[in-house]
Structures are given as C-alpha cells and as structure tokens.
Design a protein around this motif. Structure first.
Motif, PDB file in Angstrom:
ATOM      1  N   ALA A  14       0.805  -1.166  -0.088  1.00  0.00           N
ATOM      2  CA  ALA A  14       0.066  -0.002   0.129  1.00  0.00           C
ATOM      3  C   ALA A  14       0.878   1.234  -0.017  1.00  0.00           C
ATOM      4  O   ALA A  14       0.358   2.263  -0.388  1.00  0.00           O
ATOM      5  CB  ALA A  14      -0.797   0.075   1.222  1.00  0.00           C
ATOM      6  N   ARG A  15       2.014   1.132   0.688  1.00  0.00           N
ATOM      7  CA  ARG A  15       3.117   2.637   0.472  1.00  0.00           C
ATOM      8  C   ARG A  15       3.331   2.932  -0.839  1.00  0.00           C
ATOM      9  O   ARG A  15       3.578   4.192  -1.046  1.00  0.00           O
ATOM     10  CB  ARG A  15       4.217   2.162   1.174  1.00  0.00           C
ATOM     11  CG  ARG A  15       5.120   1.105   0.676  1.00  0.00           C
ATOM     12  CD  ARG A  15       6.475   1.071   1.413  1.00  0.00           C
ATOM     13  NE  ARG A  15       7.615   0.198   0.714  1.00  0.00           N
ATOM     14  CZ  ARG A  15       8.158  -0.738   1.142  1.00  0.00           C
ATOM     15  NH1 ARG A  15       8.006  -1.129   2.408  1.00  0.00           N
ATOM     16  NH2 ARG A  15       8.811  -1.627   0.358  1.00  0.00           N
ATOM     17  N   LEU A  20       0.339   8.117  -6.099  1.00  0.00           N
ATOM     18  CA  LEU A  20       0.358   7.986  -7.588  1.00  0.00           C
ATOM     19  C   LEU A  20      -0.706   8.379  -7.925  1.00  0.00           C
ATOM     20  O   LEU A  20      -2.175   8.254  -7.388  1.00  0.00           O
ATOM     21  CB  LEU A  20       0.606   6.358  -7.780  1.00  0.00           C
ATOM     22  CG  LEU A  20       2.075   5.676  -7.690  1.00  0.00           C
ATOM     23  CD1 LEU A  20       1.979   4.306  -7.829  1.00  0.00           C
ATOM     24  CD2 LEU A  20       3.096   6.395  -8.394  1.00  0.00           C
ATOM     25  N   PRO A  21      -0.801   9.021  -9.489  1.00  0.00           N
ATOM     26  CA  PRO A  21      -1.865   9.470 -10.132  1.00  0.00           C
ATOM     27  C   PRO A  21      -3.040   8.164 -10.305  1.00  0.00           C
ATOM     28  O   PRO A  21      -2.240   7.149 -10.602  1.00  0.00           O
ATOM     29  CB  PRO A  21      -1.607  10.090 -11.173  1.00  0.00           C
ATOM     30  CG  PRO A  21      -0.266   9.501 -11.481  1.00  0.00           C
ATOM     31  CD  PRO A  21       0.267   9.000 -10.235  1.00  0.00           C
ATOM     32  N   GLY A  42      -6.208  -1.138 -11.023  1.00  0.00           N
ATOM     33  CA  GLY A  42      -6.063   0.211 -10.959  1.00  0.00           C
ATOM     34  C   GLY A  42      -6.694   0.570 -12.536  1.00  0.00           C
ATOM     35  O   GLY A  42      -6.647  -0.023 -13.227  1.00  0.00           O
ATOM     36  N   ASP A  43      -6.755   2.182 -12.667  1.00  0.00           N
ATOM     37  CA  ASP A  43      -7.113   2.306 -14.018  1.00  0.00           C
ATOM     38  C   ASP A  43      -6.003   2.729 -15.024  1.00  0.00           C
ATOM     39  O   ASP A  43      -4.760   2.396 -14.363  1.00  0.00           O
ATOM     40  CB  ASP A  43      -7.878   3.831 -14.088  1.00  0.00           C
ATOM     41  CG  ASP A  43      -7.246   4.893 -13.295  1.00  0.00           C
ATOM     42  OD1 ASP A  43      -6.064   4.949 -13.226  1.00  0.00           O
ATOM     43  OD2 ASP A  43      -8.022   5.937 -13.108  1.00  0.00           O
ATOM     44  N   THR A  44      -6.093   3.114 -16.126  1.00  0.00           N
ATOM     45  CA  THR A  44      -5.195   3.100 -17.054  1.00  0.00           C
ATOM     46  C   THR A  44      -4.007   4.393 -16.613  1.00  0.00           C
ATOM     47  O   THR A  44      -2.784   4.278 -16.869  1.00  0.00           O
ATOM     48  CB  THR A  44      -5.306   3.389 -18.465  1.00  0.00           C
ATOM     49  OG1 THR A  44      -6.303   4.639 -18.499  1.00  0.00           O
ATOM     50  CG2 THR A  44      -6.239   2.303 -19.159  1.00  0.00           C
ATOM     51  N   ALA A  49       1.369   4.977 -14.488  1.00  0.00           N
ATOM     52  CA  ALA A  49       2.502   5.618 -13.263  1.00  0.00           C
ATOM     53  C   ALA A  49       3.193   4.543 -12.702  1.00  0.00           C
ATOM     54  O   ALA A  49       4.366   4.656 -12.545  1.00  0.00           O
ATOM     55  CB  ALA A  49       1.534   6.631 -12.338  1.00  0.00           C
ATOM     56  N   TRP A  50       2.466   3.315 -12.231  1.00  0.00           N
ATOM     57  CA  TRP A  50       3.136   2.248 -11.596  1.00  0.00           C
ATOM     58  C   TRP A  50       4.066   1.617 -12.481  1.00  0.00           C
ATOM     59  O   TRP A  50       5.242   1.216 -11.988  1.00  0.00           O
ATOM     60  CB  TRP A  50       1.958   1.029 -10.875  1.00  0.00           C
ATOM     61  CG  TRP A  50       2.572   0.053 -10.506  1.00  0.00           C
ATOM     62  CD1 TRP A  50       2.252  -1.225 -11.078  1.00  0.00           C
ATOM     63  CD2 TRP A  50       3.325  -0.122  -9.512  1.00  0.00           C
ATOM     64  NE1 TRP A  50       3.189  -2.054  -9.975  1.00  0.00           N
ATOM     65  CE2 TRP A  50       3.868  -1.457  -9.238  1.00  0.00           C
ATOM     66  CE3 TRP A  50       4.053   0.983  -8.633  1.00  0.00           C
ATOM     67  CZ2 TRP A  50       4.604  -1.639  -7.966  1.00  0.00           C
ATOM     68  CZ3 TRP A  50       5.081   0.460  -7.597  1.00  0.00           C
ATOM     69  CH2 TRP A  50       5.218  -0.885  -7.371  1.00  0.00           C
TER      70      TRP A  50
END
Length: 60
Positions: A14-15, A20-21, A42-44, A49-50
């Motif tokens: 979770a950190r 992140l956006p 998550g979304d795109t 970002a990840w």
C-alpha cells in the motif's frame, strides 16, 4: 486506504499506492493462516504511473 492495525506487514504494498495518480481499488482477502493480503485493480492512469515507478519490477 486504511491499513488494519496489527496487520500492517501484510499491507506493505500500500505504501507504493500513496501519491500515484489515477484510481486504484484495494481488495483485501484473508490467507489460511489468518493474515490479510490484498490485490489491487487500477485504471490506465494508475497503471502507467506504476509501470514507470522506480520500484516496479516485472519478473520474466
């Protein structure tokens, strides 16, 4: 995201989500030994970002 008290070691990923956006949803589940783990959807925007995050590693 709320991290359950006493279960923080199970939620260490979770950190990476903080700051992140994009949008991400955590889906917790219990392991057979009583620990809690989670998966994330998550979304795109978040995924982009990840994938660019310095701590992201893909095992080939």
């Amino acid at each position: 995201m709320s991290i359950p008290h006493g279960r923080r070691s199970s939620w260490l990923p979770a950190r990476y989500l903080i700051g992140l956006p994009g949008k991400v949803i955590a889906i917790p589940y219990e392991l057979g030994n009583g620990r809690v783990w989670g998966r994330h959807v998550g979304d795109t925007t978040f995924l982009r970002a990840w994938l660019g995050h310095p701590d992201f590693h893909m095992i080939k």
